[in-house]
Design a protein around this motif. Structure first.
Motif, short mmCIF file in Angstrom:
data_model
loop_
_atom_site.label_atom_id
_atom_site.label_comp_id
_atom_site.label_asym_id
_atom_site.label_seq_id
_atom_site.Cartn_x
_atom_site.Cartn_y
_atom_site.Cartn_z
N SER A 223 69.12 -24.24 -34.47
CA SER A 223 69.33 -23.86 -35.87
C SER A 223 69.16 -22.37 -36.13
CB SER A 223 68.34 -24.63 -36.76
OG SER A 223 67.00 -24.30 -36.44
N ALA A 224 68.75 -21.62 -35.09
CA ALA A 224 68.44 -20.20 -35.29
C ALA A 224 69.65 -19.28 -35.12
CB ALA A 224 67.34 -19.77 -34.32
N GLY A 225 70.83 -19.85 -34.79
CA GLY A 225 71.99 -19.00 -34.58
C GLY A 225 73.22 -19.80 -34.26
N PRO A 226 74.30 -19.14 -33.85
CA PRO A 226 75.55 -19.84 -33.53
C PRO A 226 75.40 -20.74 -32.31
CG PRO A 226 75.68 -17.52 -32.91
CD PRO A 226 74.40 -17.68 -33.70
N ALA A 227 76.38 -21.63 -32.14
CA ALA A 227 76.35 -22.57 -31.03
C ALA A 227 76.23 -21.83 -29.70
CB ALA A 227 77.61 -23.43 -31.04
N PRO A 228 75.31 -22.25 -28.85
CA PRO A 228 75.09 -21.55 -27.57
C PRO A 228 76.00 -22.07 -26.46
CG PRO A 228 73.41 -23.21 -27.88
CD PRO A 228 74.29 -23.28 -29.10
N ALA B 266 73.52 -10.03 -21.70
CA ALA B 266 73.92 -8.67 -22.07
C ALA B 266 75.44 -8.52 -22.12
CB ALA B 266 73.33 -7.68 -21.08
N LEU B 267 76.14 -9.14 -21.16
CA LEU B 267 77.59 -8.95 -21.05
C LEU B 267 78.38 -9.75 -22.08
CD1 LEU B 267 77.93 -9.06 -17.16
CD2 LEU B 267 78.32 -7.07 -18.61
N THR B 268 77.87 -10.91 -22.49
CA THR B 268 78.64 -11.79 -23.38
C THR B 268 78.18 -11.75 -24.83
OG1 THR B 268 77.20 -13.71 -23.02
CG2 THR B 268 79.00 -13.36 -21.44
N GLY B 269 76.91 -11.43 -25.06
CA GLY B 269 76.38 -11.51 -26.41
C GLY B 269 76.20 -12.93 -26.90
N GLU C 50 83.35 -12.75 -17.83
CA GLU C 50 84.75 -12.65 -18.24
C GLU C 50 85.34 -14.03 -18.52
OE1 GLU C 50 88.27 -11.01 -19.39
OE2 GLU C 50 86.34 -10.01 -18.98
N ALA C 51 85.00 -15.01 -17.68
CA ALA C 51 85.47 -16.38 -17.91
C ALA C 51 84.91 -16.94 -19.21
CB ALA C 51 85.07 -17.26 -16.73
N ILE C 52 83.66 -16.62 -19.50
CA ILE C 52 83.04 -17.08 -20.76
C ILE C 52 83.78 -16.50 -21.95
CG2 ILE C 52 80.97 -16.85 -22.19
CD1 ILE C 52 79.32 -17.09 -19.59
N ILE D 41 85.67 -18.84 -24.74
CA ILE D 41 85.16 -18.82 -26.11
C ILE D 41 86.26 -18.42 -27.10
CG2 ILE D 41 83.62 -17.56 -27.68
CD1 ILE D 41 82.11 -19.63 -26.13
N ASN D 42 87.18 -17.56 -26.65
CA ASN D 42 88.18 -17.00 -27.58
C ASN D 42 89.57 -17.59 -27.42
OD1 ASN D 42 86.56 -14.81 -28.93
ND2 ASN D 42 86.28 -14.18 -26.79
N ASP D 43 89.75 -18.56 -26.54
CA ASP D 43 91.06 -19.16 -26.32
C ASP D 43 91.27 -20.31 -27.30
OD1 ASP D 43 93.35 -20.45 -25.38
OD2 ASP D 43 92.89 -20.01 -23.29
N ASN D 44 91.92 -20.00 -28.42
CA ASN D 44 92.13 -21.02 -29.46
C ASN D 44 93.02 -22.15 -28.99
OD1 ASN D 44 90.54 -19.60 -31.31
ND2 ASN D 44 92.27 -18.37 -32.01
N ALA D 45 94.03 -21.84 -28.18
CA ALA D 45 94.93 -22.88 -27.68
C ALA D 45 94.17 -23.87 -26.80
CB ALA D 45 96.08 -22.25 -26.91
N MET D 46 93.29 -23.35 -25.94
CA MET D 46 92.48 -24.23 -25.10
C MET D 46 91.57 -25.11 -25.96
SD MET D 46 89.59 -23.27 -22.21
CE MET D 46 90.78 -22.43 -21.15
N GLN D 47 90.97 -24.53 -26.95
CA GLN D 47 90.07 -25.30 -27.82
C GLN D 47 90.84 -26.37 -28.57
OE1 GLN D 47 87.77 -22.56 -30.17
NE2 GLN D 47 86.97 -21.48 -28.39
N ASP D 48 92.09 -26.07 -28.97
CA ASP D 48 92.91 -27.09 -29.64
C ASP D 48 93.22 -28.24 -28.69
OD1 ASP D 48 92.90 -25.63 -31.97
OD2 ASP D 48 94.88 -24.73 -31.64
N ARG D 49 93.54 -27.91 -27.43
CA ARG D 49 93.82 -28.96 -26.45
C ARG D 49 92.59 -29.83 -26.20
NH1 ARG D 49 96.91 -24.64 -24.12
NH2 ARG D 49 95.14 -24.01 -22.81
N VAL D 50 91.44 -29.19 -26.10
CA VAL D 50 90.20 -29.95 -25.90
C VAL D 50 89.92 -30.85 -27.09
CG1 VAL D 50 87.71 -29.75 -25.61
CG2 VAL D 50 89.21 -28.24 -24.33
#
Length: 428
Positions: free
Chosen positions: A247-252, A274-277, A378-380, A384-393
């Motif tokens: 509950s303390a932040g966005p989905a991990p 550090a690399l992904t935030g 980089e894969a993360i 995280i930002n691939d909307n098309a992949m998220q739609d397929r999932v």
């Protein structure tokens, strides 16, 4: 009817068969499940009768076979089964199947097929890996997670079937003669070939939306039922500190303990932060992660947390590519980064299917290759930002949630029973 289910392997090789056991019990059958002694408490907690398999599984595989590259998994799987068979597995299977009126067995328990032949009772192959020949995908034991084309796919199945059969044929035939009093089997007939000739029902426990039934599989005794989920979250209570973290932040991001005790440590996790935030949940790796003072960014889990509870709350799941975790991720509607780590399993096969459907990102490592934090980060970012992949999932998630794999498997089981054997009140 008295049904014995035989399965062994990792804990993930037992969970779905507990779910199947419960489904068969609800259908009116009397069920017992045979597996390693370490699974007794877990299986019995669901009210399923447990039979302990008392033999020592060989765990070491020679390192030199890594020189064979793509064939490593084939040779590993064959050596594993050969050593099991030489180390008392056959007689133990014969013991635990006594009193059964039908037998269901996973891939590693395939000699149960011959026991059913001796006892004159129905049997069912219920694997979590594919065994029938097709051009659509390779043998699960003959892939490194990269596509090699339809011709390779087609030939890989009979190759593995024969390779495996020749490694165990002599021992199996000696056991058939001395213990089962059955005639020897021919040189040229592999195990799957034998089962196909006998029309042994196959209950494949994965989703047809994830891996559709190939056009070559026309026989009505081949069933793809959907995965056999064993949901345990109804009685499970999450710890307060985990609830506070969520509950303390966005989905991990969730990183499974299976990936990887040797390749993921404190330094890698700190670099990923550090690399992904991104916020990260890590399950059961290095104890010193508990000492990191990043309570709003990193949460460390010890022990098991039900995937059906946790995964829908994640932005991404990183794991080893096993079927159970893969199906749970997709059911939750969460993209995956899959990193197969074990040369003895079907992990690379399922990772290949994830990649083919665009449902996740495969990271295939060469033997002894170390994955860098930069490559994983980089894969993360991509996932995280691939909307098309998220739609397929999201789309396949809705379909999987509507499945009832256990019910489909039970219906297929009953469908292939002789008409006079659907129920039997006699006890084991």
């Amino acid at each position: 009817m008295r049904v014995t289910i035989v399965t062994f392997g990792s804990h993930g090789d037992v969970r779905p068969y507990v779910a199947l056991s419960l489904g068969l019990k609800r259908s009116g059958h009397e069920v017992r499940l045979a597996s390693w002694d370490s699974e007794q408490e877990f299986v019995s907690s669901f009210g399923v009768e447990f039979v302990s398999m008392e033999w020592n599984e060989p765990t070491t595989i020679p390192e030199w076979i890594s020189i064979f590259g793509l064939l490593t998994n084939t040779i590993n799987s064959t050596i594993y089964s050969y050593h099991n068979i030489k180390n008392g597995l056959l007689d133990e299977l014969w013991r635990v199947c006594q009193g059964a009126e039908a037998i269901i067995f996973n891939g590693t328990s395939f000699p149960c097929y011959y026991i059913a032949e001796k006892l004159g009772i129905p049997c069912y192959a219920a694997p979590m890996q594919t065994y029938h020949q097709t051009r659509a995908f390779p043998s699960a034991a003959m892939t490194d997670g990269k596509p090699l084309g339809s011709i390779y796919n087609w030939l890989s199945h009979p190759f593995f079937n024969q390779f495996f059969w020749q490694s165990v044929r002599q021992t199996i035939n000696q056991w058939r003669k001395e213990t089962l009093n059955l005639p020897p089997l021919p040189f040229w007939k592999g195990v799957v070939h034998q089962m196909q000739e006998q029309k042994i029902p196959f209950l494949y426990g994965y989703s047809p939306y994830f891996l559709p039934k190939p056009s070559e599989w026309t026989d009505d005794f081949i069933h793809i039922t959907g995965y056999w989920y064993l949901d345990t979250s109804e009685t499970w209570q999450p710890p307060n500190n985990l609830m506070n973290f969520l509950s303390a932040g966005p989905a991990p991001i969730y990183i499974s303990q299976i990936w990887h005790r040797e390749r993921l440590g404190k330094e890698m996790v700190l670099k990923l932060l550090a690399l992904t935030g991104q916020r990260i949940i890590v399950q059961g790796l290095d104890d010193d992660l508990c000492d990191i003072d990043l309570t709003d960014k990193l949460f460390y889990i010890k022990g098991l947390i039900p995937h059906e509870w946790l995964f829908p709350k994640m932005a991404l799941v990183i794991h080893h590519g096993g079927l159970g975790t893969t199906m749970s991720s997709l059911r939750a509607g969460v993209p995956v980064i899959a990193i197969p780590i074990h040369l003895l399993t079907d992990q690379a096969f399922w990772v290949l299917q994830l990649a083919n459907l665009g449902l996740g990102i495969p990271l295939i490592l060469q033997q002894n290759e170390q994955l860098s934090a930069e490559r994983l980060a980089e894969a993360i970012k991509i996932a995280i930002n691939d909307n098309a992949m998220q739609d397929r999932v999201a789309e396949i998630s809705k379909k999987i949630q509507d499945e009832n794999g256990v019910q489909q498997a039970v219906e297929a089981f009953n469908q292939h029973l002789p008409s006079n054997q659907h129920q039997n009140p006699i006890k084991f």
